[in-house]
Design a protein around this motif. Sequence first.
Motif, short mmCIF file in Angstrom:
data_model
loop_
_atom_site.label_atom_id
_atom_site.label_comp_id
_atom_site.label_asym_id
_atom_site.label_seq_id
_atom_site.Cartn_x
_atom_site.Cartn_y
_atom_site.Cartn_z
N GLY A 90 56.13 30.75 36.61
CA GLY A 90 54.89 30.00 36.69
C GLY A 90 55.11 28.50 36.69
O GLY A 90 54.50 27.76 37.47
N SER A 91 55.99 28.02 35.81
CA SER A 91 56.23 26.57 35.72
C SER A 91 56.94 26.04 36.97
O SER A 91 56.83 24.85 37.29
CB SER A 91 57.07 26.26 34.48
N ALA A 92 57.66 26.92 37.70
CA ALA A 92 58.34 26.50 38.94
C ALA A 92 57.39 26.49 40.14
O ALA A 92 57.81 26.14 41.24
CB ALA A 92 59.53 27.41 39.22
N GLY B 27 50.75 41.34 28.27
CA GLY B 27 50.44 40.05 27.65
C GLY B 27 50.86 38.88 28.52
O GLY B 27 50.11 37.92 28.71
N ALA B 28 52.07 38.96 29.10
CA ALA B 28 52.54 37.90 29.98
C ALA B 28 51.69 37.81 31.24
O ALA B 28 51.32 36.72 31.70
CB ALA B 28 54.01 38.14 30.35
N ALA B 29 51.36 38.98 31.82
CA ALA B 29 50.57 39.00 33.05
C ALA B 29 49.19 38.38 32.83
O ALA B 29 48.70 37.58 33.64
CB ALA B 29 50.44 40.43 33.56
N LYS B 30 48.54 38.73 31.73
CA LYS B 30 47.20 38.21 31.44
C LYS B 30 47.24 36.70 31.19
O LYS B 30 46.32 35.97 31.57
CB LYS B 30 46.59 38.93 30.25
N THR B 31 48.29 36.24 30.54
CA THR B 31 48.41 34.81 30.25
C THR B 31 48.40 33.98 31.52
O THR B 31 47.66 32.99 31.64
CB THR B 31 49.70 34.53 29.45
N TYR B 32 49.18 34.38 32.51
CA TYR B 32 49.28 33.58 33.74
C TYR B 32 48.16 33.90 34.72
O TYR B 32 47.81 33.05 35.54
CB TYR B 32 50.68 33.75 34.35
N ALA B 33 47.57 35.08 34.63
CA ALA B 33 46.39 35.36 35.45
C ALA B 33 45.22 34.48 35.01
O ALA B 33 44.46 33.99 35.86
CB ALA B 33 46.02 36.84 35.33
N LYS C 263 45.42 31.52 33.74
CA LYS C 263 45.69 30.16 34.21
C LYS C 263 45.38 30.01 35.70
O LYS C 263 44.91 28.95 36.14
CB LYS C 263 47.14 29.77 33.94
N ALA C 264 45.66 31.06 36.48
CA ALA C 264 45.49 30.98 37.93
C ALA C 264 44.13 31.49 38.40
O ALA C 264 43.81 31.39 39.58
CB ALA C 264 46.60 31.77 38.63
N GLY C 265 43.33 32.05 37.49
CA GLY C 265 41.98 32.44 37.83
C GLY C 265 41.86 33.76 38.58
O GLY C 265 41.03 33.89 39.47
N TYR C 266 42.65 34.76 38.23
CA TYR C 266 42.48 36.09 38.81
C TYR C 266 42.57 37.13 37.70
O TYR C 266 42.87 36.80 36.55
CB TYR C 266 43.51 36.36 39.92
N GLN C 267 42.26 38.39 38.03
CA GLN C 267 42.16 39.44 37.04
C GLN C 267 43.38 40.37 37.08
O GLN C 267 43.99 40.58 38.14
CB GLN C 267 40.90 40.27 37.26
N ILE C 268 43.70 40.93 35.92
CA ILE C 268 44.78 41.91 35.80
C ILE C 268 44.16 43.29 35.60
O ILE C 268 43.25 43.45 34.79
CB ILE C 268 45.71 41.57 34.63
N ASP C 269 44.64 44.27 36.33
CA ASP C 269 44.20 45.65 36.20
C ASP C 269 45.24 46.39 35.36
O ASP C 269 46.38 46.60 35.80
CB ASP C 269 44.07 46.28 37.58
N ALA C 270 44.87 46.79 34.14
CA ALA C 270 45.82 47.42 33.22
C ALA C 270 46.39 48.71 33.80
O ALA C 270 47.57 49.04 33.59
CB ALA C 270 45.16 47.70 31.88
N ASN C 271 45.58 49.46 34.55
CA ASN C 271 46.07 50.71 35.13
C ASN C 271 47.06 50.46 36.25
O ASN C 271 48.06 51.18 36.39
CB ASN C 271 44.89 51.55 35.62
N ARG C 272 46.83 49.42 37.03
CA ARG C 272 47.82 49.06 38.06
C ARG C 272 49.10 48.54 37.41
O ARG C 272 50.19 48.70 37.96
CB ARG C 272 47.24 48.02 39.02
N GLU C 273 48.98 47.90 36.26
CA GLU C 273 50.18 47.45 35.56
C GLU C 273 51.02 48.65 35.12
O GLU C 273 52.26 48.61 35.17
CB GLU C 273 49.80 46.60 34.35
#
Length: 571
Positions: free
Chosen positions: A317-319, A269-275, A277-287
């Motif tokens: 992310g905020s930093a 959930g955290a990874a997808k939230t910031y991905a 915002k930054a415009g890239y994809q998260i791979d659940a299997n790599r996670e």
Amino acid sequence: MAARWVIFESLAGYRPQWLRADVVAGLTVWAVLVPEALAYASIAGVPPVVGLYAAVPSLVLYALAGSSRHLVVGPMSATAALSAAIVTPMAGADGGRYIALSAGLAIATGIVGLIAGAIRLGFVAAFISEPVLKGFIIGLALTIIIGQVPKLLGIPKHGGNFFEQAWGVLRHLGDAQWRTVVVGFVSLAIVLVVKRWLPLVPGSLLAVLIGIGAVAVFDLDERGVAIVGHIDAGLPALGLPDGLDVSNYIDLLGPAVGVLLIGFAEGLGAAKTYAAKAGYQIDANRELLGLGAANLGAGLASGMVVNGSLSKTAVNGSAGAKSQGSGLVVAALTVLTLLFLTGLFENLPEATLAGVVIAAVIELVDFTALRRLYRVWTQRLGGIYGKAARADFAAAVAAMIGVLLFDTLPGLLIGIGISMLLLVYRTSRPHVAPVVRSGTLWLDADRHPELTQRPDLVVVRVESGLFFANADYVRGRIEQLCTDRTRLVVLDAETSPSIDVTAAAMLADLRDDLGRRHIDFRIARSIGQFGDALGTAEAQATPVGLYPTVTAAVADLPAVDEHSDGTEPTR
């Protein structure tokens, strides 16, 4: 696909101009991670330094195998509490075995994660619904808070579930040590006030430094205020924990699945939230691979279970972090802490550590979210599903109460079980909506009471796929809608995307039963899998009449005398 399984994918396309932002973000996250890692280790029941042991390899190995550029991996409250619940009955009163089993659980979790990622089981996160996870986290947060209150007050801690621990606190309130209470509540207030008014300042680190300073200035450790005590300086021993054999790891594999599910769901959930915002994809299997590698490394470094942290990822992310370079900076700074700064934290009051923990998890006690789930209800939904209309709220509350009464992992399983049971119940009783004509449209009759239905025509939509669990219910509802005046029943299949053999046989039987009542049965607008499966299932039987539209299905129905009952003739 093989091209995706490369190491340090999270650093792909790294630009030199990102270095400064990653270093600044790394410094900021380090200031938060160190005190929180010490605190979460205390939740897990292991020495505080174990949290730092776990942080270093988990940060490096996640950067190597994970797919997120922003996720920060390390000890966290949820998995730390799960670890304590799993290890405590296995270790008994043996402190050394407790530490070894905590590391062994991290290794088992790592192995499960690597296997799950390798065979591409990333989809399993879908089976933990958001309401179940919300209820679980609320229950877990309350359990963690009540477990830290004795340290905050300087009173003995009682075992048992949430309510037993709460009763133990109430019974010993008169034994609270006022110096410990002052230190604990001041520390808690510092973290909360700084988080509210100075969000860029690491409030946890500030509270820790002030607590250490207070012990040094006022000799609080000599006046009854408990402190962390000796922390081993230097890097941890590497390798398998002493005293565990193969049977111990086998015993830990089952509980490790629960730890992995919780850690994976929170981290994803955290990874997808910031991905996003930054415009890239998260791979659940790599996670899964990243989380598995992180836990395996943490266990082999004498650490504890770890997972992705929403709060520290938000700080990262905020930093201004641009990549996992910030995580590598945090790892390097944590190594320096282990080598040179552990002595500083030996005078840390346990009440301050408890305040840091409570401040970190108190925002997770989100009763507002439960109220929102409760409000997801209308009279119409209640009429369709009855008590199951608030399925999400029921699942969340079941998970929360399960955690409070029966511990963490049973609570999670209870929440998932209730959620799946209510899902099955709702899918077994889909809404069978009678529809009525309005010009060229066919609309839900219950939503448009101003429209008049023909007495000899029943047109229905089933708002679900048709399969073995709901076939009899659908048949019963359609038969209930028929009267002595009914001459034609049309099933509008547009809202039923799929059908199985049992439901196809049910439709054929329904056609035959209605035929004996001199009622014709037709199907309109069968789409996709529905039409294909229905045709295949009926290959050896007389097919049900199929029509491209509802209007075509009723075209040959004789007009009704509009003066006989007030209905308009069919056009």
